[in-house]
Scaffold this motif. Structure first.
Motif, mmCIF file in Angstrom:
data_model
loop_
_atom_site.group_PDB
_atom_site.id
_atom_site.type_symbol
_atom_site.label_atom_id
_atom_site.label_comp_id
_atom_site.label_asym_id
_atom_site.label_seq_id
_atom_site.Cartn_x
_atom_site.Cartn_y
_atom_site.Cartn_z
ATOM 1 N N GLN A 1 0.719 -1.189 -0.297
ATOM 2 C CA GLN A 1 -0.055 0.050 -0.046
ATOM 3 C C GLN A 1 0.971 1.207 -0.067
ATOM 4 O O GLN A 1 2.054 1.344 0.570
ATOM 5 C CB GLN A 1 -1.026 0.056 1.343
ATOM 6 N N ARG A 2 0.314 2.630 -0.498
ATOM 7 C CA ARG A 2 0.948 3.594 -0.590
ATOM 8 C C ARG A 2 0.931 4.054 0.810
ATOM 9 O O ARG A 2 -0.058 3.978 1.598
ATOM 10 C CB ARG A 2 0.278 4.648 -1.316
ATOM 11 N N VAL A 3 2.059 4.929 1.457
ATOM 12 C CA VAL A 3 1.919 5.673 2.707
ATOM 13 C C VAL A 3 0.967 6.725 2.535
ATOM 14 O O VAL A 3 1.382 7.705 1.817
ATOM 15 C CB VAL A 3 3.336 6.057 3.072
ATOM 16 N N PRO A 4 -0.023 6.768 3.441
ATOM 17 C CA PRO A 4 -0.947 7.873 3.275
ATOM 18 C C PRO A 4 -0.081 9.210 3.495
ATOM 19 O O PRO A 4 0.715 9.427 4.197
ATOM 20 C CB PRO A 4 -2.036 7.632 4.257
ATOM 21 N N GLY A 5 -0.803 10.397 2.828
ATOM 22 C CA GLY A 5 -0.362 11.636 3.183
ATOM 23 C C GLY A 5 1.060 12.211 2.450
ATOM 24 O O GLY A 5 1.509 12.908 2.476
ATOM 25 N N LEU A 6 1.362 11.068 1.428
ATOM 26 C CA LEU A 6 2.855 11.328 0.684
ATOM 27 C C LEU A 6 2.502 11.307 -0.674
ATOM 28 O O LEU A 6 1.808 10.315 -1.144
ATOM 29 C CB LEU A 6 3.856 10.319 1.084
ATOM 30 N N GLY A 7 2.929 12.313 -1.529
ATOM 31 C CA GLY A 7 3.116 12.544 -2.706
ATOM 32 C C GLY A 7 1.701 13.143 -3.423
ATOM 33 O O GLY A 7 0.576 13.046 -2.583
ATOM 34 N N HIS A 8 1.827 13.661 -4.516
ATOM 35 C CA HIS A 8 0.645 14.295 -5.230
ATOM 36 C C HIS A 8 0.875 14.183 -6.704
ATOM 37 O O HIS A 8 2.286 14.665 -7.195
ATOM 38 C CB HIS A 8 0.773 15.717 -4.786
ATOM 39 N N ARG A 9 0.056 13.993 -7.552
ATOM 40 C CA ARG A 9 0.430 13.658 -8.915
ATOM 41 C C ARG A 9 0.565 14.970 -9.788
ATOM 42 O O ARG A 9 1.176 15.227 -10.778
ATOM 43 C CB ARG A 9 -0.569 12.770 -9.661
#
Length: 458
Positions: free
Chosen positions: A337-345
């Protein structure tokens, strides 16, 4: 034109000479399509038709037909030129001059521009705007272009009473988002003027509806804290001060309220996110503002959009319980799973909304522990993924965890704030040709000519 895109009556302008328009057959000939295809263009908002003099057939503007012909006629479902994939994702394009498509897959808007590391509301840096003005002032300016210091939104008595009654009737375990969704529908049922799509009427509805969303929520924990949280004085305080006691029983200090108010301002719009596109599609069909907001709320209800801040909230709570970010991040990665709260497209680096909120959270003593946990999550993830940065959901998670708010608090803030953006997009869409975002499916099912299905027998 009247606001909402309807022709003004009694303007004194002479009606076009019907002899200057061309017949259905001639318009179809100039475009090289069948009459059926021509009317498909009309239904999709690519052409406008008028009833011919005497009520027999339709007429078309030759200039509009010529413009469509110059741009290249779009494939219709029955158009043989479309081929096997004709029409895929065609009509999300903006209407240009005379209602013809400006670009497939693009929608013209003058509300938000997103750059590599900043974003702008109508050409103004959104972070700077939120730092200087309250949520209601920013919303009013986004709608009207007029900055009115001290603007306050006040709910209309009838819709507010209906919304409160309906929201209060939900089961005890219902969350704030459940109550917001039913509050919108209930408020609409109590507003007989909701179908008036003139600009002045839509703005009046918007101001009242946003206040209704906040004032219809029950106080957190059954007790009241903060200014303006009573049932008789909601309109006297800024919206953030009225929303705070609906999210937590913790009293709010000035620094914490500033974080909440800034978050509301920053989240008003973010270009054509899923919920905003849903709202524009509803407005394109000339749905009233309450229905537009309901469409936005429906698209918001998912882990990849509105609920993302709840995932960040739960992660930060787990980090606090575990005493460190390492085991928690490892568990997310182990589960794929992706770590919540990190990254934005949309941003190469840190989400500018997160950067602004973290700076304000640094000034809130009660947020220190959660803010430290968030930064530890970032540092842990950065050991392998240097291109991962905080997004606004992580900042909302810090705010909600540090003040005893429920996991849905961030989504509630998002929904209340984004209602103003949905209304701004609805105002733009009401001024465009209706039903212009009629997509054409790329049919991939069985070929026609199959026999009727037979009932199954036991």
């Amino acid at each position: 034109m009247e606001p909402g895109g309807r022709p003004a009556s009694g303007s004194g302008a002479a009606a076009p000479d019907p002899q200057e328009r061309i017949s259905t057959r001639e318009a179809a000939r100039r475009l090289g399509v069948k009459p059926e295809t021509l009317y498909a263009y009309v239904s999709r908002g690519l052409l406008d038709s008028r009833r011919a003099h005497g009520g027999r057939g339709s007429t078309f503007d030759p200039g509009q037909v010529a413009a469509l012909a110059r741009r290249g006629r779009p494939a219709a479902p029955s158009d043989p030129a479309a081929g096997a994939s004709g029409g895929t994702a065609r009509e999300v394009g903006a209407a240009g001059a005379a209602g013809t498509p400006e670009g497939w897959g693009r929608l013209r808007t003058g509300i938000t521009l997103i750059g590599p590391d900043r974003y702008y509301f109508r050409g103004v840096d959104a972070v700077e705007l939120a730092a200087s003005h309250g949520y209601e002032e920013v919303a009013e300016w986004l709608w009207t272009g007029a900055l009115r210091p001290g603007t306050r939104f006040e709910a209309a008595p009838g819709p507010l009473a209906a919304a409160r009654t309906t929201a209060a009737a939900l089961p005890a375990g219902s969350g704030p988002m459940d109550r917001l969704r039913v509050a919108v529908a209930a408020a609409a049922s109590a507003d007989p003027l909701r179908f008036d799509l003139s600009e002045a009427a839509v703005l009046g509805t918007a101001r009242s509806l946003i206040a209704t969303l906040v004032d219809a929520l029950p106080p957190a924990g059954g007790t009241r804290h903060g200014v303006g949280s009573g049932e008789g004085d909601e309109g006297d305080a800024p919206l953030a001060a009225r929303l705070w006691p609906k999210l937590t029983t913790a009293p709010a200090d000035e620094a914490a309220l500033r974080v909440l108010d800034t978050a509301l301002s920053l989240l008003i719009d973010h270009d054509l996110a899923a919920s905003t596109l849903a709202a524009r599609v509803a407005a394109s069909a000339r749905a009233h503002p309450y229905a537009v907001v309901s469409a936005g709320l429906g698209a918001l209800d998912g882990p990849l959009h509105g609920q993302a801040s709840a995932l960040a909230h739960r992660m930060l709570a787990e980090v606090a319980a575990q005493g460190g970010a390492g085991p928690v991040v490892a568990e997310y990665l182990r589960a794929g799973q992706r770590v919540p709260g990190l990254g934005h497209r949309l941003y190469r680096g840190e989400d500018p909304r997160a950067r602004a909120l973290f700076a304000l959270l640094d000034e809130v003593p009660s947020a220190a522990a959660a803010l430290g946990d968030a930064r530890e999550v970032l540092a842990t993830a950065a050991t392998r993924h240097r291109d991962l940065h905080a997004n606004v959901d992580l900042a909302l998670g810090v705010l909600s965890v540090s003040h005893g708010m429920p996991p849905q608090a961030g989504e509630t803030v998002f929904a209340v704030s984004r209602t103003a953006g949905w209304i701004a997009h609805a105002l733009e869409e009401y001024a465009e040709p209706p039903l212009r975002m009629r997509l054409v499916g790329a049919y991939a099912g069985p070929r026609p000519g199959r026999p009727l299905p037979e009932a199954e027998r036991d």
